[in-house]
Design a protein around this motif. Structure first.
Motif, PDB file in Angstrom:
ATOM      1  N   LYS B   9       0.836  -1.205   0.000  1.00 45.78           N
ATOM      2  CA  LYS B   9       0.000   0.000   0.000  1.00 45.78           C
ATOM      3  C   LYS B   9       0.866   1.248   0.000  1.00 45.78           C
ATOM      4  CE  LYS B   9      -4.365  -1.443   2.040  1.00 45.78           C
ATOM      5  NZ  LYS B   9      -4.955  -1.783   3.346  1.00 45.78           N
ATOM      6  N   ASP B  10       0.591   2.112  -0.948  1.00 43.38           N
ATOM      7  CA  ASP B  10       1.232   3.421  -1.022  1.00 43.38           C
ATOM      8  C   ASP B  10       2.752   3.318  -0.863  1.00 43.38           C
ATOM      9  OD1 ASP B  10       1.100   6.145  -1.448  1.00 43.38           O
ATOM     10  OD2 ASP B  10       1.094   6.597   0.704  1.00 43.38           O
ATOM     11  N   LEU B  11       3.353   2.502  -1.733  1.00 39.63           N
ATOM     12  CA  LEU B  11       4.795   2.258  -1.646  1.00 39.63           C
ATOM     13  C   LEU B  11       5.566   3.316  -2.428  1.00 39.63           C
ATOM     14  CD1 LEU B  11       7.148   0.310  -0.852  1.00 39.63           C
ATOM     15  CD2 LEU B  11       6.723  -0.888  -2.993  1.00 39.63           C
ATOM     16  N   HIS B  12       6.490   3.954  -1.735  1.00 36.82           N
ATOM     17  CA  HIS B  12       7.365   4.946  -2.370  1.00 36.82           C
ATOM     18  C   HIS B  12       8.814   4.477  -2.236  1.00 36.82           C
ATOM     19  CE1 HIS B  12       4.426   8.344  -2.718  1.00 36.82           C
ATOM     20  NE2 HIS B  12       3.793   7.571  -1.871  1.00 36.82           N
ATOM     21  N   ALA B  13       9.619   4.809  -3.240  1.00 32.15           N
ATOM     22  CA  ALA B  13      11.052   4.518  -3.136  1.00 32.15           C
ATOM     23  C   ALA B  13      11.827   5.524  -3.957  1.00 32.15           C
ATOM     24  CB  ALA B  13      11.340   3.097  -3.627  1.00 32.15           C
ATOM     25  N   TYR B  14      13.042   5.783  -3.510  1.00 32.08           N
ATOM     26  CA  TYR B  14      13.891   6.791  -4.155  1.00 32.08           C
ATOM     27  C   TYR B  14      15.235   6.172  -4.518  1.00 32.08           C
ATOM     28  CZ  TYR B  14      10.620  10.084  -2.036  1.00 32.08           C
ATOM     29  OH  TYR B  14       9.488  10.763  -1.672  1.00 32.08           O
ATOM     30  N   TYR B  15      15.780   6.600  -5.674  1.00 30.29           N
ATOM     31  CA  TYR B  15      17.190   6.358  -5.979  1.00 30.29           C
ATOM     32  C   TYR B  15      17.849   7.710  -5.892  1.00 30.29           C
ATOM     33  CZ  TYR B  15      17.120   1.529  -7.730  1.00 30.29           C
ATOM     34  OH  TYR B  15      17.040   0.173  -7.839  1.00 30.29           O
ATOM     35  N   GLY B  16      18.606   7.958  -4.853  1.00 27.63           N
ATOM     36  CA  GLY B  16      19.133   9.298  -4.661  1.00 27.63           C
ATOM     37  C   GLY B  16      17.971  10.263  -4.534  1.00 27.63           C
ATOM     38  N   LEU B  21       9.305   5.196  -7.168  1.00 30.29           N
ATOM     39  CA  LEU B  21       7.965   4.660  -6.898  1.00 30.29           C
ATOM     40  C   LEU B  21       7.150   5.748  -6.221  1.00 30.29           C
ATOM     41  CD1 LEU B  21       8.761   1.065  -5.593  1.00 30.29           C
ATOM     42  CD2 LEU B  21       8.406   1.842  -7.932  1.00 30.29           C
ATOM     43  N   GLN B  22       5.979   6.036  -6.779  1.00 35.49           N
ATOM     44  CA  GLN B  22       5.181   7.151  -6.275  1.00 35.49           C
ATOM     45  C   GLN B  22       3.809   6.670  -5.823  1.00 35.49           C
ATOM     46  OE1 GLN B  22       5.195   9.972  -9.496  1.00 35.49           O
ATOM     47  NE2 GLN B  22       7.407   9.929  -9.688  1.00 35.49           N
ATOM     48  N   GLY B  23       3.816   5.752  -4.862  1.00 34.38           N
ATOM     49  CA  GLY B  23       2.547   5.275  -4.338  1.00 34.38           C
ATOM     50  C   GLY B  23       2.019   4.066  -5.089  1.00 34.38           C
ATOM     51  N   VAL B  24       2.739   2.944  -4.981  1.00 30.79           N
ATOM     52  CA  VAL B  24       2.315   1.715  -5.667  1.00 30.79           C
ATOM     53  C   VAL B  24       1.391   0.921  -4.746  1.00 30.79           C
ATOM     54  CG1 VAL B  24       3.110  -0.498  -6.587  1.00 30.79           C
ATOM     55  CG2 VAL B  24       4.410   1.591  -7.057  1.00 30.79           C
ATOM     56  N   ASN B  25       0.252   0.480  -5.276  1.00 28.98           N
ATOM     57  CA  ASN B  25      -0.664  -0.386  -4.542  1.00 28.98           C
ATOM     58  C   ASN B  25      -0.845  -1.667  -5.334  1.00 28.98           C
ATOM     59  OD1 ASN B  25      -1.713   1.441  -2.327  1.00 28.98           O
ATOM     60  ND2 ASN B  25      -2.072   2.675  -4.151  1.00 28.98           N
ATOM     61  N   GLY B  43       9.593   1.515 -13.094  1.00 26.39           N
ATOM     62  CA  GLY B  43       9.698   1.182 -11.677  1.00 26.39           C
ATOM     63  C   GLY B  43       9.270  -0.234 -11.322  1.00 26.39           C
ATOM     64  N   ARG B  44       9.167  -1.109 -12.331  1.00 29.44           N
ATOM     65  CA  ARG B  44       8.710  -2.473 -12.022  1.00 29.44           C
ATOM     66  C   ARG B  44       9.752  -3.228 -11.184  1.00 29.44           C
ATOM     67  NH1 ARG B  44       8.353  -4.882 -17.583  1.00 29.44           N
ATOM     68  NH2 ARG B  44      10.339  -3.809 -17.525  1.00 29.44           N
ATOM     69  N   SER B  45      11.013  -3.185 -11.661  1.00 30.82           N
ATOM     70  CA  SER B  45      12.058  -3.892 -10.899  1.00 30.82           C
ATOM     71  C   SER B  45      12.256  -3.264  -9.527  1.00 30.82           C
ATOM     72  CB  SER B  45      13.382  -3.839 -11.656  1.00 30.82           C
ATOM     73  OG  SER B  45      13.256  -4.517 -12.879  1.00 30.82           O
ATOM     74  N   THR B  46      12.151  -1.929  -9.480  1.00 29.10           N
ATOM     75  CA  THR B  46      12.325  -1.244  -8.196  1.00 29.10           C
ATOM     76  C   THR B  46      11.245  -1.666  -7.208  1.00 29.10           C
ATOM     77  OG1 THR B  46      13.216   0.607  -9.445  1.00 29.10           O
ATOM     78  CG2 THR B  46      12.674   1.022  -7.151  1.00 29.10           C
ATOM     79  N   THR B  47      10.030  -1.921  -7.728  1.00 29.90           N
ATOM     80  CA  THR B  47       8.965  -2.382  -6.840  1.00 29.90           C
ATOM     81  C   THR B  47       9.391  -3.681  -6.148  1.00 29.90           C
ATOM     82  OG1 THR B  47       7.349  -1.428  -8.356  1.00 29.90           O
ATOM     83  CG2 THR B  47       6.518  -3.015  -6.747  1.00 29.90           C
ATOM     84  N   LEU B  48       9.924  -4.624  -6.946  1.00 27.77           N
ATOM     85  CA  LEU B  48      10.355  -5.898  -6.352  1.00 27.77           C
ATOM     86  C   LEU B  48      11.495  -5.665  -5.355  1.00 27.77           C
ATOM     87  CD1 LEU B  48      10.310  -8.488  -9.302  1.00 27.77           C
ATOM     88  CD2 LEU B  48       8.438  -7.598  -7.917  1.00 27.77           C
ATOM     89  N   LYS B  49      12.447  -4.814  -5.730  1.00 28.61           N
ATOM     90  CA  LYS B  49      13.592  -4.578  -4.844  1.00 28.61           C
ATOM     91  C   LYS B  49      13.158  -3.909  -3.544  1.00 28.61           C
ATOM     92  CE  LYS B  49      17.168  -4.408  -8.363  1.00 28.61           C
ATOM     93  NZ  LYS B  49      17.841  -3.527  -9.322  1.00 28.61           N
ATOM     94  N   HIS B 210       5.184   5.283 -14.944  1.00 34.53           N
ATOM     95  CA  HIS B 210       5.731   6.396 -14.151  1.00 34.53           C
ATOM     96  C   HIS B 210       5.538   6.244 -12.646  1.00 34.53           C
ATOM     97  CE1 HIS B 210       6.400   8.011 -17.977  1.00 34.53           C
ATOM     98  NE2 HIS B 210       5.171   8.435 -18.203  1.00 34.53           N
ATOM     99  N   GLY B 211       5.916   5.111 -12.104  1.00 33.07           N
ATOM    100  CA  GLY B 211       5.964   4.988 -10.651  1.00 33.07           C
ATOM    101  C   GLY B 211       4.670   4.654  -9.955  1.00 33.07           C
ATOM    102  N   HIS B 212       3.581   4.417 -10.692  1.00 30.26           N
ATOM    103  CA  HIS B 212       2.397   3.903 -10.023  1.00 30.26           C
ATOM    104  C   HIS B 212       1.596   2.988 -10.946  1.00 30.26           C
ATOM    105  CE1 HIS B 212       1.480   8.004 -11.505  1.00 30.26           C
ATOM    106  NE2 HIS B 212       0.450   7.376 -12.038  1.00 30.26           N
ATOM    107  N   ILE B 213       0.615   2.303 -10.348  1.00 29.78           N
ATOM    108  CA  ILE B 213      -0.179   1.335 -11.109  1.00 29.78           C
ATOM    109  C   ILE B 213      -1.252   2.082 -11.904  1.00 29.78           C
ATOM    110  CG2 ILE B 213      -1.744  -0.646 -10.903  1.00 29.78           C
ATOM    111  CD1 ILE B 213       1.069  -1.353 -10.070  1.00 29.78           C
ATOM    112  N   VAL B 214      -1.325   1.808 -13.215  1.00 27.24           N
ATOM    113  CA  VAL B 214      -2.318   2.507 -14.036  1.00 27.24           C
ATOM    114  C   VAL B 214      -3.450   1.582 -14.483  1.00 27.24           C
ATOM    115  CG1 VAL B 214      -0.722   4.267 -14.855  1.00 27.24           C
ATOM    116  CG2 VAL B 214      -0.938   2.110 -16.110  1.00 27.24           C
ATOM    117  N   PHE B 215      -3.268   0.272 -14.302  1.00 27.34           N
ATOM    118  CA  PHE B 215      -4.333  -0.660 -14.683  1.00 27.34           C
ATOM    119  C   PHE B 215      -4.229  -1.907 -13.823  1.00 27.34           C
ATOM    120  CE2 PHE B 215      -5.631  -4.518 -16.919  1.00 27.34           C
ATOM    121  CZ  PHE B 215      -6.913  -4.198 -17.351  1.00 27.34           C
ATOM    122  N   GLU B 216      -5.380  -2.437 -13.460  1.00 30.73           N
ATOM    123  CA  GLU B 216      -5.411  -3.709 -12.741  1.00 30.73           C
ATOM    124  C   GLU B 216      -6.565  -4.532 -13.301  1.00 30.73           C
ATOM    125  OE1 GLU B 216      -6.356  -3.400  -8.588  1.00 30.73           O
ATOM    126  OE2 GLU B 216      -6.582  -5.572  -8.397  1.00 30.73           O
TER     127      GLU B 216
END
Lengths: 315, 235
Positions: B9-16, B21-25, B43-49, B210-216
């Motif tokens: 829920k609402d996952l954010h992550a930064y590289y530097g 990731l801008q709020g992945v659910n 940001g798909r691989s970053t989500t897993l990492k 672009h850092g969030h989910i657009v379709f499910e």
């Protein structure tokens, strides 16, 4: 001549094996954690002084067993509560940390045992001549050091290649993150490797201290050679460290035993006038330039083969 | 017990400084195969990492009901999450069998996968068990990394681009392997570039942009949704 070669080979291999005890730990620590441990030779010195102190209290055998355990335990604690925190601030901070650590150990040793050499000597039960080559007696203690360091070497190879802990260490050398993501506690592995590496150096100190001089400058004398071994062998390569240790051990031992010079080599076909620089170049013996040779090798390796003999990455 | 295995829920992550990731659910249910699709760099691989703790996550990641955001990678792995990275990260100086052994976690009882199971699934790995893992072909290395992760007896595995650079036959085999794994009640979160395989084996798909989910939705729903496909997937 044969006598000289046999004795020099034995001495060279012995010196090389001692170097390897130290270089193996240094290279394991570097490959895994990226930390070039400037204080590594200090643990060698610590091993020698602890060995001396314990041998005074409890005898030689307890000394060479307990000294590495204490030094290794101290190394593990330093990793856990010092280096691990410093690690977050990058490699320069780590280098400075180990640099400071080397001085702390040296000063502490001077405070406790003083600046003069302590009377750490070969135990009487090993103080005899093991065998005679032509006219030279080979001391039993040197034979013991050689066998002991070979035994540790075999044990280390067994640990790294035949045990689960060793496999984790080997895997962490190339892919520490992946090892963690398979569920292995990599920080704890780092701590154990630091402890193991420093205790290997202390073993070398505990056995070599009795044969050579145990003094508070022994780390400073040995440290540079250690870096030569690791760079020539290739940073991160245990096998390279082994070959380079033997190479440097033999190189130095043979150089010291050799009285060859250009004038002896070229005979009397040409002799520069005495008093000139050329005359000095002509007559200097290999024994005299012996101390330079490892560093010459270091410089040449860095120029022509920056990864070292067996390394996979640039220094 | 709910049947949601992983809930992000609402996952954010930064590289530097870049906000990757801008709020992945997203969520993955028990025994489900879920794919994350999308173009490179969204940001798909970053989500897993981030789920694995390899990139510091912000937000909530619940696995089997337990909050795992902020745990170290090895602790996440110990909870039962397996990860197969895109670069495969086999241990090149070790043999095939040693690679597999390192997948095992110490002190785990009755794992679902034994080394024999793996060898029966891929006889080629048995044949080459004593060779250095670095000499395997790309496809064999991919099998090895998936199997190495299975040896840790995960409840959910996250697989990043398993078919990248593989031949069509090998891609097919990887797809079958993933289905085989799911049949043993191991959930799969798959990041995949090749739509065909993801659409064939997934129960549900997410499309990322672009850092969030657009379709499910289900693969069939994505099939029908031309707009999403055109905007976020097709090149």
């Amino acid at each position: 001549m044969a006598e000289l070669i046999i004795i020099s080979t034995l001495n060279g291999v012995l010196y090389g094996m001692l170097l390897f005890l130290m270089a193996s730990g240094l290279t394991l620590i570097f490959s895994m954690m990226g930390v070039l441990n400037f204080a590594h030779a200090s643990f060698y010195m610590l091993g020698a002084f602890l060995g001396f102190q314990i041998s005074q209290w409890a005898g030689f055998i307890p000394a060479i067993i307990l000294a590495p355990i204490i030094a290794g335990g101290l190394g593990a604690l330093i990793e856990r509560y010092g280096l691990r925190t410093v690690h977050k601030h990058g490699h320069v901070a780590e280098l400075l940390f180990t640099f400071g650590l080397a001085f702390i150990i040296e000063e502490t040793i001077q405070m406790i045992w003083g600046k003069l050499a302590v009377d750490y000597r070969v135990p009487s039960f090993l103080d005899f001549s093991a065998f005679t080559v032509y006219a030279t007696n080979y001391p039993a203690y040197k034979a013991f050091m050689l066998l002991f360091s070979i035994a540790i070497f075999v044990g280390l190879i067994f640990l790294l290649t035949r045990t689960r802990a060793g496999l984790i260490i080997q895997a962490s050398l190339t892919h520490p993150n992946m090892v963690g993501m398979l569920g292995h506690n990599v920080p704890r592995v780092f701590m154990m490797v630091f402890g193991l590496g420093t205790s290997l150096a202390a073993i070398a100190g505990a056995i070599a201290g009795a044969a050579f001089v145990t003094q508070s400058n022994m780390a400073a004398l040995l440290g540079p050679i250690l870096f030569v071994v690791v760079v020539v062998g290739g940073l991160g390569s245990l096998w390279g460290a082994f070959v380079a240790s033997l190479l440097i051990g033999l190189l130095q031992t043979f150089a010291i035993a050799s009285d060859w010079s250009l004038s002896k080599f070229l005979g009397s076909s040409y002799t520069p006038a005495s008093g000139t620089i050329l005359y000095d170049v002509w007559t200097v013996t290999i024994a005299q330039i012996g101390p330079i040779l490892p560093y010459l090798l270091l410089v040449l390796v860095l120029v022509f083969r920056p990864t070292g003999l067996f390394g996979t990455r640039d220094t | 017990m709910t049947d949601v295995m992983l809930e992000v829920k609402d996952l954010h992550a930064y590289y530097g400084k870049s906000h990757i990731l801008q709020g992945v659910n997203l969520n993955v249910k028990n025994g489900e195969i879920v794919s994350i699709l999308g173009r490179n760099g969204v940001g798909r691989s970053t989500t897993l990492k981030a789920i694995m703790g390899d990139v510091p996550p912000q937000g909530s990641i619940r696995f089997k009901g337990k909050e795992i955001a902020g745990l170290k990678s090895y602790q996440v792995a110990y909870c039962g999450l397996g990860y197969v990275p895109e670069d495969r990260s086999i241990f090149p100086s070790l043999t095939v069998e040693q690679n597999l052994i390192l997948g095992e976690k110490s002190g785990r009882k009755n794992p679902r996968w034994s080394i024999e199971d793996v060898y029966n699934l891929f006889p080629i790995l048995r044949e080459r068990k004593d060779t250095d893992a670095s000499v395997l072909s790309g496809g064999e290395q991919q099998m090895l990394t998936v199997c190495r992760t299975l040896m840790g007896d995960p409840d959910l595995i996250m697989v990043d681009e398993p078919t990248e650079g593989l031949s069509p036959q090998m891609t097919e085999r990887v797809g079958n392997l993933l289905q085989n794994i799911a049949e043993r009640k191991i959930s799969i979160l798959l990041v995949e570039q090749k739509l065909t395989i993801a659409m064939r084996i997934s129960h549900r798909v997410y499309v990322m942009g672009h850092g969030h989910i657009v379709f499910e939705g289900t693969p069939a729903e994505l099939e029908k949704n031309d707009a999403v496909r055109r905007e976020w997937l097709e090149v």
